[in-house]
Write an enzyme that holds these catalytic residues in place. Structure first.
Site, PDB file in Angstrom:
ATOM      1  N   ASP A   1      82.649  65.130  81.591  1.00  0.00           N
ATOM      2  CA  ASP A   1      83.306  64.048  82.550  1.00  0.00           C
ATOM      3  C   ASP A   1      85.057  64.494  82.183  1.00  0.00           C
ATOM      4  OD1 ASP A   1      84.565  61.941  83.589  1.00  0.00           O
ATOM      5  OD2 ASP A   1      82.923  60.597  83.116  1.00  0.00           O
ATOM      6  N   GLN A   2      85.721  64.698  83.369  1.00  0.00           N
ATOM      7  CA  GLN A   2      87.067  64.868  83.322  1.00  0.00           C
ATOM      8  C   GLN A   2      87.508  66.165  82.681  1.00  0.00           C
ATOM      9  OE1 GLN A   2      88.531  60.959  83.754  1.00  0.00           O
ATOM     10  NE2 GLN A   2      90.866  61.580  83.041  1.00  0.00           N
TER      11      GLN A   2
ATOM     12  N   CYS B   1      84.901  59.924  89.441  1.00  0.00           N
ATOM     13  CA  CYS B   1      83.694  59.749  88.776  1.00  0.00           C
ATOM     14  C   CYS B   1      82.303  59.386  89.686  1.00  0.00           C
ATOM     15  CB  CYS B   1      83.547  58.869  87.509  1.00  0.00           C
ATOM     16  SG  CYS B   1      84.571  59.035  86.080  1.00  0.00           S
TER      17      CYS B   1
ATOM     18  N   HIS C   1      76.757  56.387  85.810  1.00  0.00           N
ATOM     19  CA  HIS C   1      77.810  55.661  86.547  1.00  0.00           C
ATOM     20  C   HIS C   1      77.392  55.442  88.123  1.00  0.00           C
ATOM     21  CE1 HIS C   1      82.451  55.318  86.544  1.00  0.00           C
ATOM     22  NE2 HIS C   1      81.838  54.496  87.409  1.00  0.00           N
TER      23      HIS C   1
ATOM     24  N   ASP D   1      82.322  66.559  86.339  1.00  0.00           N
ATOM     25  CA  ASP D   1      82.565  65.781  87.664  1.00  0.00           C
ATOM     26  C   ASP D   1      83.988  66.035  88.289  1.00  0.00           C
ATOM     27  OD1 ASP D   1      83.843  64.413  85.658  1.00  0.00           O
ATOM     28  OD2 ASP D   1      83.128  62.564  86.277  1.00  0.00           O
ATOM     29  N   HIS D   2      84.984  66.198  87.482  1.00  0.00           N
ATOM     30  CA  HIS D   2      86.220  66.645  88.100  1.00  0.00           C
ATOM     31  C   HIS D   2      87.174  66.833  86.780  1.00  0.00           C
ATOM     32  CE1 HIS D   2      87.175  62.718  85.917  1.00  0.00           C
ATOM     33  NE2 HIS D   2      86.180  62.132  86.763  1.00  0.00           N
TER      34      HIS D   2
END
Length: 486
Positions: free
Chosen positions: A12-13, A52, A103, A303-304
């Site tokens: 994540d991130q 997210c 999420h 995800d990003h």
């Protein structure tokens, strides 16, 4: 060939450039570097709606944002998709397990997985006193339940005093074994222990870090705290207006005004990445020791990204490389997909929607007609191939709402509230330091990419275009009316 075991390692991130194998001068990721050396790296991978919820909708459905309906961030919208990645793999004979972040809504929506060990991180919307019992993280989240059993009813991830969107950083306050990154690996290893050995498995190891809070164990902070770290990328086109107005807010979208706090954010972010890498190493070693590695394929992505103070910005949702470019690699054991070329790099523009059809192709399963993505096995076999000439990305983000077209070589950005346009030649300027939107030598190319964006937005309900020009200032809610709602 029998169906391979499939391990999807999701983070994540995590920026696409914040890895050793990607050439970062500071970040150390020896286990991920090993996977990259044994497989194919997609160095032009993107998240088309980089936050997210929307990014995970693309991952789990294989759809583009305008089709899955999440074009920004909005909590508490039900997920009711007919076809999902885990659901299709379950139908294909796989036992499917997710550990870590989903999420989705409701929190215990399994999206086709046979089982989920859930930890979504610190979700504001699921912690308020008014949240229904079953939707409270303190009830539905397995990690929170476990942490309180281990350390007492008062134990919480907020013990560090750091928020989940903050640029603040400090080491984890408890023993390392209680950290959520370790917990995800622990639960993955327990799944390997209790799996049915007669069936192929799909394991999604969904780690929350390096998403804030930047709270890795102290050992990992020590690796970076005294290093001369590369400064954030600041070009010739940014202003400091937002930074001066918001740079003293702990969860600002601009990042900190104080350069020392920006350095501390870098230290904390890199510490979380190396901690994550070592825990992924535990998972890889377990696969080897249990003699599963050679019969498995591993896909690694995020995800990003995270702006990490580039261009005076923080967090995600932006159209710039730090936010929207992500890591993606495929590595296979010696008994599966021997045609995958080790230590190779593919420059084709790919996106999260491509993961689902890729995993289905690996499993020999049919791809539903609802899927927009492309399978990437063909690129893993021949990295010189390409699957799309350009990609449309977007994000509803209030005054910062944006649309963009990216290719293997350049990027056109349209800010849909103000109408401002930007153009970057990524081949020459990978960190987007020089906006060439008014460069006479680029005008023809800019017209071409603008036409691609108009083509992509034509027919959209927001009215972004009449088919000839882009129209700024249109209403742009984060969830489209056609999104699947209960």
């Amino acid at each position: 060939m029998k169906q391979p075991n499939i391990i999807l390692i999701m983070t994540d991130q995590l920026r696409g450039d914040a890895l050793g194998y990607a050439g970062h001068p500071d970040v150390k990721t020896p286990y991920l570097d090993t996977l990259a050396s044994k497989g194919v790296v997609f160095d032009r991978a993107y998240s088309a709606c980089p936050s997210c919820i929307a990014a995970r909708a693309a991952l789990h459905t294989g759809m583009e944002p305008s089709h899955h309906g999440r074009v920004g961030y909005e909590d508490n919208i039900p997920w009711n998709y007919s076809h999902t990645m885990a659901g299709q793999l379950s139908k294909a004979g796989y036992y499917t397990q997710c550990v870590g972040k989903m999420h989705v809504h409701p929190l215990r929506n399994y999206l086709g997985f046979h089982n989920v060990d859930l930890h979504d991180g610190y979700l504001h919307c699921a912690r308020y006193a008014s949240v229904p019992y079953q939707e409270s993280q303190f009830v539905a989240d397995d990690y929170f339940h476990w942490l309180k059993q281990e350390l007492g009813a008062d134990a919480d991830v907020t013990d560090t005093g750091i928020d989940c969107n903050s640029f603040l950083a400090r080491p984890w306050t408890h023993e390392e074994k209680y950290h959520p990154t370790n917990w995800v690996t622990d639960r993955c290893l327990d799944f390997l222990r209790r799996r049915d050995p007669r069936k192929p498995f799909f394991l999604m190891a969904s780690y929350l870090r390096p998403h804030p809070p930047f709270d890795a164990p102290s050992h990992y902070f020590d690796l970076y705290k005294d290093k001369d770290l590369r400064k954030p990328f600041i070009g010739t086109w940014e202003t400091t207006e937002d930074l001066e107005k918001n740079g003293r807010i702990f969860d600002s979208k601009t990042g900190p005004l104080d350069p020392e706090l920006a350095r501390q954010a870098q230290i904390g972010y890199y510490a979380c990445i190396t901690h994550l890498d070592h825990q992924i190493g535990r998972l890889i070693m377990a696969l080897i020791e249990q003699e599963l590695y050679d019969d498995s394929v591993i896909v690694f992505t995020a995800d990003h990204g995270e702006e990490l103070c580039d261009h005076h910005m923080f967090r995600k949702s932006r159209p710039y490389e730090g936010s929207c470019r992500i890591p993606l690699l495929i590595a296979a054991g010696k008994n599966v997909f021997p045609e995958i070329k080790a230590h190779s790099v593919c420059h084709s523009v790919v996106e999260l929607r491509d993961v689902m059809p890729t995993l289905l192709a690996m499993a020999g399963a049919p791809v539903p007609d609802s899927v927009d993505g492309h399978e990437l096995l063909s690129l893993a076999r021949d990295p010189k191939e390409t699957v799309r000439p350009w990609l449309h990305g977007e994000h509803s983000y209030g005054e910062y709402s944006n649309h963009w077209i990216v290719t293997e070589t350049d990027k056109f950005i349209w800010h849909s509230v103000t109408g401002r346009e930007q153009y970057f030649c990524l081949t020459e300027d990978p960190h987007e330091l020089t906006d060439r939107i008014h460069d006479p030598a680029c005008l023809e190319r800019i017209d071409t990419l603008r036409s691609c964006l108009i083509q992509s937005l034509t027919g959209r309900p927001e009215g972004f275009t009449d088919g000839k020009r882009l129209i700024p200032g249109r209403p742009y809610p984060p969830t489209m009316a056609g999104a699947t709602k209960a």
